[in-house]
Design a protein around this motif. Sequence first.
Motif, PDB file in Angstrom:
ATOM      1  N   VAL A 151       0.866  -1.182   0.000  1.00  0.00           N
ATOM      2  CA  VAL A 151       0.000   0.000   0.000  1.00  0.00           C
ATOM      3  C   VAL A 151       0.902   1.230   0.000  1.00  0.00           C
ATOM      4  O   VAL A 151       1.619   1.475   0.957  1.00  0.00           O
ATOM      5  CB  VAL A 151      -0.942   0.017   1.224  1.00  0.00           C
ATOM      6  N   ARG A 152       0.836   2.020  -1.069  1.00  0.00           N
ATOM      7  CA  ARG A 152       1.778   3.125  -1.232  1.00  0.00           C
ATOM      8  C   ARG A 152       1.117   4.496  -1.251  1.00  0.00           C
ATOM      9  O   ARG A 152       1.831   5.501  -1.268  1.00  0.00           O
ATOM     10  CB  ARG A 152       2.584   2.927  -2.528  1.00  0.00           C
ATOM     11  N   ASP A 153      -0.219   4.556  -1.281  1.00  0.00           N
ATOM     12  CA  ASP A 153      -0.904   5.849  -1.322  1.00  0.00           C
ATOM     13  C   ASP A 153      -0.595   6.607  -0.030  1.00  0.00           C
ATOM     14  O   ASP A 153      -0.995   6.183   1.052  1.00  0.00           O
ATOM     15  CB  ASP A 153      -2.415   5.635  -1.460  1.00  0.00           C
ATOM     16  N   PRO A 154       0.100   7.756  -0.121  1.00  0.00           N
ATOM     17  CA  PRO A 154       0.496   8.462   1.109  1.00  0.00           C
ATOM     18  C   PRO A 154      -0.692   8.966   1.914  1.00  0.00           C
ATOM     19  O   PRO A 154      -0.613   9.074   3.147  1.00  0.00           O
ATOM     20  CB  PRO A 154       1.356   9.623   0.590  1.00  0.00           C
ATOM     21  N   ARG A 155      -1.820   9.256   1.251  1.00  0.00           N
ATOM     22  CA  ARG A 155      -3.006   9.737   1.978  1.00  0.00           C
ATOM     23  C   ARG A 155      -3.605   8.624   2.832  1.00  0.00           C
ATOM     24  O   ARG A 155      -4.053   8.858   3.950  1.00  0.00           O
ATOM     25  CB  ARG A 155      -4.037  10.266   0.989  1.00  0.00           C
ATOM     26  N   VAL A 156      -3.593   7.409   2.296  1.00  0.00           N
ATOM     27  CA  VAL A 156      -4.100   6.264   3.045  1.00  0.00           C
ATOM     28  C   VAL A 156      -3.188   5.974   4.236  1.00  0.00           C
ATOM     29  O   VAL A 156      -3.651   5.787   5.368  1.00  0.00           O
ATOM     30  CB  VAL A 156      -4.200   5.017   2.143  1.00  0.00           C
ATOM     31  N   LEU A 157      -1.898   5.954   3.999  1.00  0.00           N
ATOM     32  CA  LEU A 157      -0.945   5.665   5.076  1.00  0.00           C
ATOM     33  C   LEU A 157      -1.006   6.736   6.164  1.00  0.00           C
ATOM     34  O   LEU A 157      -0.905   6.430   7.356  1.00  0.00           O
ATOM     35  CB  LEU A 157       0.470   5.547   4.503  1.00  0.00           C
ATOM     36  N   ASP A 158      -1.201   7.982   5.758  1.00  0.00           N
ATOM     37  CA  ASP A 158      -1.302   9.068   6.728  1.00  0.00           C
ATOM     38  C   ASP A 158      -2.549   8.895   7.602  1.00  0.00           C
ATOM     39  O   ASP A 158      -2.502   9.125   8.820  1.00  0.00           O
ATOM     40  CB  ASP A 158      -1.349  10.414   6.002  1.00  0.00           C
ATOM     41  N   ALA A 159      -3.655   8.474   6.987  1.00  0.00           N
ATOM     42  CA  ALA A 159      -4.892   8.259   7.754  1.00  0.00           C
ATOM     43  C   ALA A 159      -4.723   7.106   8.741  1.00  0.00           C
ATOM     44  O   ALA A 159      -5.148   7.204   9.901  1.00  0.00           O
ATOM     45  CB  ALA A 159      -6.056   7.981   6.806  1.00  0.00           C
ATOM     46  N   ILE A 160      -4.097   6.010   8.296  1.00  0.00           N
ATOM     47  CA  ILE A 160      -3.849   4.881   9.190  1.00  0.00           C
ATOM     48  C   ILE A 160      -2.967   5.326  10.358  1.00  0.00           C
ATOM     49  O   ILE A 160      -3.159   4.899  11.504  1.00  0.00           O
ATOM     50  CB  ILE A 160      -3.177   3.716   8.434  1.00  0.00           C
ATOM     51  N   ALA A 161      -2.017   6.211  10.076  1.00  0.00           N
ATOM     52  CA  ALA A 161      -1.111   6.706  11.115  1.00  0.00           C
ATOM     53  C   ALA A 161      -1.825   7.576  12.144  1.00  0.00           C
ATOM     54  O   ALA A 161      -1.358   7.706  13.280  1.00  0.00           O
ATOM     55  CB  ALA A 161       0.034   7.483  10.479  1.00  0.00           C
ATOM     56  N   LYS A 162      -2.947   8.157  11.764  1.00  0.00           N
ATOM     57  CA  LYS A 162      -3.643   9.091  12.658  1.00  0.00           C
ATOM     58  C   LYS A 162      -4.771   8.449  13.463  1.00  0.00           C
ATOM     59  O   LYS A 162      -5.083   8.911  14.564  1.00  0.00           O
ATOM     60  CB  LYS A 162      -4.202  10.258  11.843  1.00  0.00           C
ATOM     61  N   VAL A 163      -5.418   7.415  12.934  1.00  0.00           N
ATOM     62  CA  VAL A 163      -6.588   6.847  13.609  1.00  0.00           C
ATOM     63  C   VAL A 163      -6.142   5.909  14.743  1.00  0.00           C
ATOM     64  O   VAL A 163      -5.424   4.939  14.507  1.00  0.00           O
ATOM     65  CB  VAL A 163      -7.488   6.082  12.613  1.00  0.00           C
TER      66      VAL A 163
END
Length: 216
Positions: free
Chosen positions: A25-37
């Motif tokens: 999974v490389r989409d930075p927006r997805v990874l950023d959301a996972i990092a925040k929730v």
Amino acid sequence: MDSRDSLRHQGMRKRLVEGIRIKGVRDPRVLDAIAKVPRHLFMDSSFIQFAYKDQAFPIGAGQTISQPFTVAFQTQLLDVQPNEKVLEVGTGSGYQAAVLVEMGATVFTIERQRELYLKVQQLLPEIGYHPKFFYGDGYKGLPTYGPFDKIIITAGAPVLPEELLQQLRVGGVLVAPIGPSEKQVMYKVTRNSEDEFEKEKHLQRVHKTEHGTYCG
């Protein structure tokens, strides 16, 4: 920041995100959301020490909180953009809904298990996430609120629900695990016109979703 979300939890999420990135999974927006929730806030206290392992765990009503990779993979396929209307079928723990809200989507989420519906209605607003909650049969969708830019099904379905496909706008995308348990295939369906749908299969290993498994 929620007082229950410590620097230790944030560090554990950072490591989880790196593992998900390595898996593809490389989409930075997805990874950023996972990092925040804060995933640990969605889990029963007896499993909270496992919150940042890339695994599914029980949440009650015979259901599970999805494996983080599953959430990230489905969300990447969905390609959510800010302010899009997203229908989620199967609220479950609320974790997937929180990730979608974190990405700026307007989320409509349906849950058929009353126990989970009542629990998540309290939890999500408490930790800063405000999707629109509905109780009922998610496979019927929400025709009154459609069409939707994106639709995500977290529970495996035997076939693609026609009623949901008809609630996609032209150009919209539906992502869903389809097929019998243990043999599910993750589909990405794009509505190209009023009566034309393009279907893509995404095959990997079996992963746990909120309500079952998929081979995605």
